[in-house]
Scaffold this active site. Structure first.
Site, PDB file in Angstrom:
ATOM      1  N   HIS A  56       0.863  -1.187   0.000  1.00 27.14           N
ATOM      2  CA  HIS A  56       0.000   0.000   0.000  1.00 27.14           C
ATOM      3  C   HIS A  56       0.898   1.235   0.000  1.00 27.14           C
ATOM      4  O   HIS A  56       2.068   1.179   0.429  1.00 27.14           O
ATOM      5  CB  HIS A  56      -0.904   0.007   1.234  1.00 27.14           C
ATOM      6  CG  HIS A  56      -1.999  -1.019   1.183  1.00 27.14           C
ATOM      7  ND1 HIS A  56      -3.069  -1.034   2.058  1.00 27.14           N
ATOM      8  CD2 HIS A  56      -2.185  -2.075   0.343  1.00 27.14           C
ATOM      9  CE1 HIS A  56      -3.871  -2.045   1.768  1.00 27.14           C
ATOM     10  NE2 HIS A  56      -3.350  -2.697   0.735  1.00 27.14           N
ATOM     11  N   GLU A  58       1.038   3.854   1.848  1.00 26.35           N
ATOM     12  CA  GLU A  58       1.569   4.268   3.154  1.00 26.35           C
ATOM     13  C   GLU A  58       2.735   3.378   3.584  1.00 26.35           C
ATOM     14  O   GLU A  58       3.745   3.857   4.088  1.00 26.35           O
ATOM     15  CB  GLU A  58       0.461   4.216   4.224  1.00 26.35           C
ATOM     16  CG  GLU A  58      -0.730   5.134   3.963  1.00 26.35           C
ATOM     17  CD  GLU A  58      -1.869   4.440   3.243  1.00 26.35           C
ATOM     18  OE1 GLU A  58      -1.613   3.607   2.340  1.00 26.35           O
ATOM     19  OE2 GLU A  58      -3.036   4.719   3.578  1.00 26.35           O
ATOM     20  N   CYS A  89      -2.218  -0.279   7.336  1.00 26.60           N
ATOM     21  CA  CYS A  89      -1.411   0.940   7.246  1.00 26.60           C
ATOM     22  C   CYS A  89      -1.533   1.776   8.516  1.00 26.60           C
ATOM     23  O   CYS A  89      -0.550   2.366   8.972  1.00 26.60           O
ATOM     24  CB  CYS A  89      -1.815   1.750   6.028  1.00 26.60           C
ATOM     25  SG  CYS A  89      -1.396   0.914   4.481  1.00 26.60           S
TER      26      CYS A  89
HETATM   27 ZN   LIG Z   1      -3.324   0.233   3.583  1.00 28.80          ZN
END
Ligand SMILES: [Zn+2]
Length: 159
Positions: A56, A58, A89
């Site tokens: 992801h 982040e 995240c």
């Molecule tokens: Zn995430």
């Protein structure tokens, strides 16, 4: 705790990155980490590009910022993410000890375009043995040896 002078500037940069990522075939997410008004890391979602479900925006940005600053502690940094962080995240942001989260889209917006993480939040409130992914406690005594080793170790790096 430092507050960015012009947070919109960094969020616009993250948004531009997220739109570019869509053009390149990736997901519509990007994140930027800022310290003392300077961009330390910028990353977009690369789950499909890297075949990595943890990639992801982040997480990618946190990894990059930690490499850049040579630390596992991002205190004093803020993250600008184009979407409210998912549970993974959010957990990573807490572990990395960032000061502040700026987010653009919220998780309802994300659910509306097919990125629904509400079920993970729901799972957290369900007993372990009733969750979608079954959890089996195995060899806790033997696993505990490493914990006892840690407790006894005198020259450990605590974090
Ligand atoms: Zn995430």
């Amino acid at each position: 705790m430092m507050i960015e002078q012009n947070p919109e500037f960094f969020m616009r940069k993250a948004i531009a990155l997220s739109r570019e990522n869509v053009k390149q075939g990736g997901g519509p997410f990007a994140a930027i980490i800022v310290k003392d008004g300077k961009v330390i890391a910028e990353a977009s979602n690369s789950v499909t590009r890297d075949n990595d479900p943890t990639a992801h925006a982040e997480i990618n940005a946190i990894r990059q910022a930690c490499r850049e600053l040579n630390t596992y502690d991002l205190s004093g940094c803020s993250i600008f993410t184009t979407c409210e962080p998912c549970p993974m995240c959010l957990g990573a942001i807490y572990w990395a000890r960032l000061d502040r989260i700026y987010y653009g889209n919220n998780k309802t917006d994300a659910a509306e375009i097919g990125f629904d993480d509400a079920f993970i939040y729901q799972e957290l409130n369900i007993p372990l043995n009733e969750r979608i992914i079954s959890m089996v406690n195995l060899l806790p005594e033997e696993a505990g040896e490493a914990f006892r080793d840690w407790e006894l170790k005198e020259d450990k790096v605590t974090y």
